[in-house]
Design an enzyme around this catalytic site. Structure first.
Site, mmCIF file in Angstrom:
data_model
loop_
_atom_site.group_PDB
_atom_site.id
_atom_site.type_symbol
_atom_site.label_atom_id
_atom_site.label_comp_id
_atom_site.label_asym_id
_atom_site.label_seq_id
_atom_site.Cartn_x
_atom_site.Cartn_y
_atom_site.Cartn_z
ATOM 1 N N GLU A 52 -34.812 19.508 -64.071
ATOM 2 C CA GLU A 52 -35.356 18.844 -65.250
ATOM 3 C C GLU A 52 -34.487 17.647 -65.630
ATOM 4 O OE1 GLU A 52 -35.656 20.087 -69.938
ATOM 5 O OE2 GLU A 52 -36.362 21.527 -68.468
ATOM 6 N N SER A 70 -30.751 22.768 -70.401
ATOM 7 C CA SER A 70 -31.564 23.427 -69.372
ATOM 8 C C SER A 70 -31.664 22.528 -68.148
ATOM 9 C CB SER A 70 -32.965 23.721 -69.923
ATOM 10 O OG SER A 70 -32.886 24.570 -71.044
ATOM 11 N N ARG A 78 -42.975 18.789 -69.562
ATOM 12 C CA ARG A 78 -41.743 18.032 -69.331
ATOM 13 C C ARG A 78 -42.023 16.764 -68.536
ATOM 14 N NH1 ARG A 78 -41.357 21.234 -72.407
ATOM 15 N NH2 ARG A 78 -39.826 22.879 -72.746
#
Length: 336
Positions: free
Chosen positions: A319, A223, A153
């Site tokens: 995130e 998420s 990520r």
């Protein structure tokens, strides 16, 4: 001032001073990047906590071109293309390779920034190169996979080139010899079955829809926290206490834990602070269902992090990108 509430899927009430829509990459050469700005795609992985005192650059250039060699398909896509629609278009053309990444929200241009990934596949696995506008050199440049510095990520666009490079086109390289990736979570059920790329995509979409709320119905940013990567020794000790804890291999020394499982075990499913709530079907998702505010969201983030840290001694990191008055906000910054 221009409203941003409909331009980010978490839909906090927010505005910006200027909004510029990029239909042609050359428009970027006329923007004053010396004043505060933020690059925006479909707003599915960023949240405007409050009014942004600058220019939001909405990247919306389109176009898909597919060429082929004996062994590969090369796909060139404009940064403003919708990622999921690109996946579906290629599947309809009989081109597999992106099926595990189906239904990930956002634009093609945002995909390399986050190095999007799901069910055992990351963008980096199929990435060839990208083109974009370098704000410092005032020129368009092409970067290969090495230059993008992909990680979990992560990429150089969240590091050295953060806020200094606007992606305008992404090039993917997909092998004609298709092989399903079924070694992650629920997809293991398909191992041993005769499946094609569309079958895998259908299963991925079924799983995602069962867990994740539609942002058009329930405002969310998908998420919210990164799955933490820890040493195998740390994971081993935790597994002695929690035998059913999901663990996924990363390297010879590290493994990945499921952030949603950690949050759920901390008893936070359905927890609410003001208008912000932990989603009751998937604890990794936060939702804004009562006209929440930026302060309430920040309080929720801190509450979750503290609860997980106290129970597991694991640090959770968002995130989702958080944007305040002057630009991207990170924990430790003053707010407001």
């Amino acid at each position: 001032m221009h409203s941003l509430q409909s331009l980010h899927t978490f839909a906090l009430p927010s505005r910006c001073r200027e909004l510029v829509r990029i239909e042609v990459p050359e428009q970027l050469t006329h923007i004053d990047f010396d004043t505060p700005f933020f690059i925006l795609g479909e707003g599915s992985n960023c949240i405007f906590l409050e009014d942004f005192h600058g220019t939001v650059v909405l990247v919306a250039n389109r176009g898909i071109e597919v060429t082929e060699t004996e062994l590969h398909y090369t796909v060139k896509a404009g940064a403003g293309e919708n990622w999921h629609q690109l996946v579906l278009k290629l599947l309809d053309m009989g081109i597999g390779g992106l099926e595990n990444l189906a239904l990930i929200p956002g634009t093609v241009g945002a995909a390399p920034v986050q190095n999007i990934g799901a069910y055992g596949v990351e963008l980096a696995d199929v990435f060839d190169s990208l083109t974009g506008y370098n704000i410092d050199t005032k020129a368009f440049e092409t970067l290969d996979k090495v230059a993008c510095q992909f990680g979990y990520r992560d990429s150089t666009f969240k590091g050295a080139l953060q806020g200094r490079f606007v992606i305008t086109q992404v090039v993917l390289k997909l092998p004609k010899q298709w092989r399903p990736v079924l070694n992650y979570g629920p997809l293991k059920d398909l191992v041993g079955q005769s499946v094609n790329a569309k079958d895998v995509a259908e299963r991925v979409m079924q799983i995602r829809r069962s867990k994740l709320p539609d942002p058009n119905v329930c405002a969310n940013a998908g998420s919210f926290f990164k799955n933490p990567v820890v040493s195998k020794e740390t994971a081993r000790k935790l597994c002695e206490q929690y035998a059913d804890m999901p663990v996924y291999p990363v390297s010879e020394l590290t493994v990945k834990l499921a952030a949603g499982w950690l949050i759920e075990q901390a008893g936070l499913k359905g927890h609410r602070i003001g208008g912000i709530r932990v989603y009751d079907k998937q604890a990794l998702v936060l939702v804004n269902d009562q006209q929440g505010r930026g302060t309430e969201l920040l309080n929720m983030i801190a509450y979750i992090q503290q609860a997980v840290s106290e129970k597991f001694a694991i640090a959770l990191i968002p995130e989702v990108r958080l944007v305040a008055q002057q630009g991207e906000w990170v924990q430790g910054d003053n707010y407001g």
